[in-house]
Write a protein that holds these residues in place. Structure first.
Motif, mmCIF file in Angstrom:
data_model
loop_
_atom_site.group_PDB
_atom_site.id
_atom_site.type_symbol
_atom_site.label_atom_id
_atom_site.label_comp_id
_atom_site.label_asym_id
_atom_site.label_seq_id
_atom_site.Cartn_x
_atom_site.Cartn_y
_atom_site.Cartn_z
ATOM 1 N N ARG A 2 -1.402 21.928 -14.832
ATOM 2 C CA ARG A 2 -1.967 20.819 -14.048
ATOM 3 C C ARG A 2 -1.911 21.176 -12.575
ATOM 4 N N PRO A 3 -2.927 21.829 -12.054
ATOM 5 C CA PRO A 3 -2.932 22.228 -10.642
ATOM 6 C C PRO A 3 -2.698 21.025 -9.733
ATOM 7 N N PRO A 4 -1.991 21.238 -8.636
ATOM 8 C CA PRO A 4 -1.711 20.137 -7.695
ATOM 9 C C PRO A 4 -2.991 19.446 -7.233
ATOM 10 N N LEU A 5 -2.868 18.151 -6.977
ATOM 11 C CA LEU A 5 -4.001 17.331 -6.533
ATOM 12 C C LEU A 5 -3.782 16.937 -5.072
ATOM 13 N N THR A 6 -4.766 17.181 -4.233
ATOM 14 C CA THR A 6 -4.670 16.787 -2.827
ATOM 15 C C THR A 6 -4.944 15.289 -2.697
ATOM 16 N N VAL A 7 -3.987 14.577 -2.136
ATOM 17 C CA VAL A 7 -4.077 13.128 -1.971
ATOM 18 C C VAL A 7 -3.970 12.799 -0.485
ATOM 19 N N ASP A 35 2.739 3.879 8.394
ATOM 20 C CA ASP A 35 2.154 2.552 8.610
ATOM 21 C C ASP A 35 0.834 2.439 7.847
ATOM 22 N N PRO A 36 0.725 1.523 6.895
ATOM 23 C CA PRO A 36 -0.512 1.419 6.112
ATOM 24 C C PRO A 36 -1.721 1.025 6.953
ATOM 25 N N ASN A 37 -1.498 0.431 8.113
ATOM 26 C CA ASN A 37 -2.587 0.023 8.978
ATOM 27 C C ASN A 37 -2.957 1.081 10.019
ATOM 28 N N SER A 38 -2.250 2.186 9.986
ATOM 29 C CA SER A 38 -2.502 3.238 10.962
ATOM 30 C C SER A 38 -3.736 4.048 10.584
ATOM 31 N N ALA A 39 -4.422 4.529 11.602
ATOM 32 C CA ALA A 39 -5.572 5.399 11.358
ATOM 33 C C ALA A 39 -5.128 6.829 11.066
ATOM 34 N N ASP A 40 -3.855 7.095 11.253
ATOM 35 C CA ASP A 40 -3.303 8.425 11.011
ATOM 36 C C ASP A 40 -3.229 8.673 9.514
ATOM 37 N N ARG A 41 -4.000 9.646 9.038
ATOM 38 C CA ARG A 41 -4.021 9.984 7.613
ATOM 39 C C ARG A 41 -3.511 11.405 7.416
ATOM 40 N N VAL A 42 -2.822 11.598 6.302
ATOM 41 C CA VAL A 42 -2.267 12.912 5.978
ATOM 42 C C VAL A 42 -2.714 13.291 4.579
ATOM 43 N N SER A 43 -3.187 14.522 4.406
ATOM 44 C CA SER A 43 -3.598 15.028 3.095
ATOM 45 C C SER A 43 -2.558 16.028 2.604
ATOM 46 N N VAL A 44 -2.065 15.795 1.391
ATOM 47 C CA VAL A 44 -1.000 16.631 0.838
ATOM 48 C C VAL A 44 -1.328 16.973 -0.615
ATOM 49 N N PRO A 45 -1.226 18.247 -1.003
ATOM 50 C CA PRO A 45 -1.357 18.601 -2.422
ATOM 51 C C PRO A 45 -0.095 18.185 -3.162
ATOM 52 N N LEU A 46 -0.219 17.284 -4.114
ATOM 53 C CA LEU A 46 0.943 16.747 -4.816
ATOM 54 C C LEU A 46 1.126 17.419 -6.176
ATOM 55 N N VAL A 47 2.361 17.726 -6.512
ATOM 56 C CA VAL A 47 2.681 18.325 -7.802
ATOM 57 C C VAL A 47 2.562 17.288 -8.915
ATOM 58 N N ARG A 58 0.846 -1.199 0.000
ATOM 59 C CA ARG A 58 0.000 0.000 0.000
ATOM 60 C C ARG A 58 0.874 1.239 0.000
ATOM 61 N N LEU A 59 0.426 2.289 -0.708
ATOM 62 C CA LEU A 59 1.149 3.545 -0.732
ATOM 63 C C LEU A 59 0.936 4.310 0.565
ATOM 64 N N VAL A 60 2.002 4.919 1.064
ATOM 65 C CA VAL A 60 1.927 5.732 2.279
ATOM 66 C C VAL A 60 2.836 6.943 2.100
ATOM 67 N N PHE A 61 2.588 7.977 2.907
ATOM 68 C CA PHE A 61 3.534 9.070 3.045
ATOM 69 C C PHE A 61 4.508 8.702 4.161
ATOM 70 N N GLY A 62 5.718 9.195 4.066
ATOM 71 C CA GLY A 62 6.689 8.971 5.128
ATOM 72 C C GLY A 62 7.786 10.009 5.064
ATOM 73 N N LEU A 63 8.641 10.021 6.060
ATOM 74 C CA LEU A 63 9.775 10.926 6.071
ATOM 75 C C LEU A 63 10.767 10.535 4.977
ATOM 76 N N PRO A 64 11.601 11.471 4.547
ATOM 77 C CA PRO A 64 12.648 11.105 3.582
ATOM 78 C C PRO A 64 13.585 10.059 4.172
ATOM 79 N N LYS A 65 14.415 9.476 3.336
ATOM 80 C CA LYS A 65 15.370 8.483 3.786
ATOM 81 C C LYS A 65 16.225 9.047 4.913
#
Length: 414
Positions: free
Chosen positions: A279-284, A290-302, A248-255
């Motif tokens: 192409r205006p940024p899309l909020t994802v 953690d893909p199983n975490s309830a913690d969700r983050v919304s980010v406008p992606l370029v 599953r795709l997740v957001f995370g800190l850089p390496k």
């Protein structure tokens, strides 16, 4: 009181009142000598030795008593746990992000359990480590073996910390950690990068500018947001990446869990502006780490797919990047992934006189020594770098905050 018991003989009082040794009902059966002592926890412990091994029993007793005095005592039974059982506990309690945990689990279970899994921790010797590494030489590259060796050493080091082992077999002088032969980095030329860019769909062309002009990793580009751009001062902030954890795709800190700032070349800024205008940024919205975490983050992606999703690295590489590389006349391989754009960025900065320390910070390397080892041959004053053909565009762009005749940490859009 610690002592050695001879279980084949009993001592009784003789007719004359003097002690007399007589055969016990265990005579000739089983291990003869048993060392009995009180451990630091106040409980009695013991270890048995065969006939004709009394000196070994005595040496063991001396060692035990010395270890107790030094505070280095380890219960011999503590090492009887199987490697696999201990390693599973190590995997469960080891502090790491979920993507690292997943890859570590796969390597440990695939490459360590078949050889070490059923062995007791205390029975693992340096010879076993050498034999195990030798068995993998024909199947795995040295770089992969090095990573797996690090996992093995970390598990056994934890066992030492937990007082299940006296020492780590991987640290023995007779054990040599596998080391990969460094691959010499040869940056793409400007024309090669331009050809790759031309082979990409329009929506993905600025990815080349951001990778080659700012040195971002692939996942950092896919997680890049307009909020991370400071057009006025000419900097971008690298604060997240998109990665796949347990399918599953997740957001995370850089390496290395380290964010950073990177100079933004004017040509890259122009490319980003034009891209976001068309192409205006899309909020994802994705889970964080953690893909199983309830913690969700919304980010406008370029950058995002034509189906308005975050970009999956595997799909992008297979369907978008590799065909573009092939169209540029370059054979797709592990060495020709998007990561190669970072080499172009590094080459441009070194050509411009940037320091290794600054380059390491811009690339997000945890250790400048690593940066030096990878790119030292590209430095203008190096013996191998002097006089080499240019690997960047002939014109270096003006970078905000830099004088027109000084080193400029950026490259022109290609």
């Amino acid at each position: 009181m610690a002592h050695i018991e001879d279980r084949w003989f009993n001592t009784i009082d003789g007719p004359d009142g003097k002690p007399k040794r007589v055969k016990s009902n265990r005579h000739g059966v089983g291990l003869r000598y048993r060392v009995r002592y009180i451990g630091p926890n106040g409980r009695e412990a013991s270890k048995s030795f065969p006939d004709r091994a009394k000196k070994d029993a005595e040496a063991f007793l001396v060692t035990i008593e010395s270890d107790k005095l030094r505070g280095s005592y380890i219960d011999p039974k503590a090492g009887q746990i199987k490697f696999q059982d201990y390693a599973e506990d190590w995997l469960r309690t080891r502090a790491m992000d979920e993507s690292s945990r997943e890859s570590t689990e796969q390597r440990v279970r695939k490459h360590l359990y078949p050889y070490f899994g059923d062995r007791q921790l205390g029975a693992i010797k340096p010879a076993h480590v050498r034999e195990w590494d030798q068995s993998l030489k024909s199947a795995l590259a040295a770089s992969t073996r090095s990573v797996i060796f690090t996992h093995l050493s970390s598990i056994l080091s934890a066992a030492v910390d937990d007082r299940r082992l006296a020492e780590n077999p991987c640290s023995a002088k007779s054990v040599t950690k596998p080391r990969a032969t460094p691959r010499r980095v040869v940056p793409w030329t400007g024309s090669q990068v331009s050809a790759i860019r031309d082979g990409l769909p329009v929506r993905y062309k600025p990815i080349v500018d951001l990778g080659g002009g700012c040195g971002l990793r692939q996942g950092e580009i896919f997680g890049f947001s307009p909020d991370n751009i400071d057009f006025a001062d000419g900097w971008i902030s690298v604060v997240r990446q998109v990665k796949k954890v347990r399918s599953r795709l997740v957001f995370g800190l850089p390496k290395n869990d380290k964010d950073r700032r990177v100079p933004l070349a004017g040509s890259v800024a122009d490319a980003l502006r034009q891209h976001m205008d068309s192409r205006p940024p899309l909020t994802v919205t994705l889970p964080w780490e953690d893909p199983n975490s309830a913690d969700r983050v919304s980010v406008p992606l370029v950058f995002f797919t034509d189906r308005k999703h975050a970009i999956d690295r595997a799909n992008f590489d297979q369907k978008i990047w590799r065909p573009a590389v092939a169209s540029a006349g370059i054979t797709p391989s592990r060495a020709t992934g998007m990561h190669a754009l970072r080499h172009l960025f590094a080459s441009a900065l070194l050509d411009g006189g940037e320091t290794i320390k600054a380059l390491a910070e811009y690339l997000g390397h945890a250790d400048p020594g690593f940066t030096l080892r990878v790119y030292t041959h590209l430095m203008p004053d190096s013996e191998t770098g002097r006089g080499r053909p240019s690997t960047t565009c002939s014109r270096r762009p003006e970078t905000p905050g830099r004088s027109s005749d000084g080193p400029r940490p950026g490259i022109s859009r290609v």
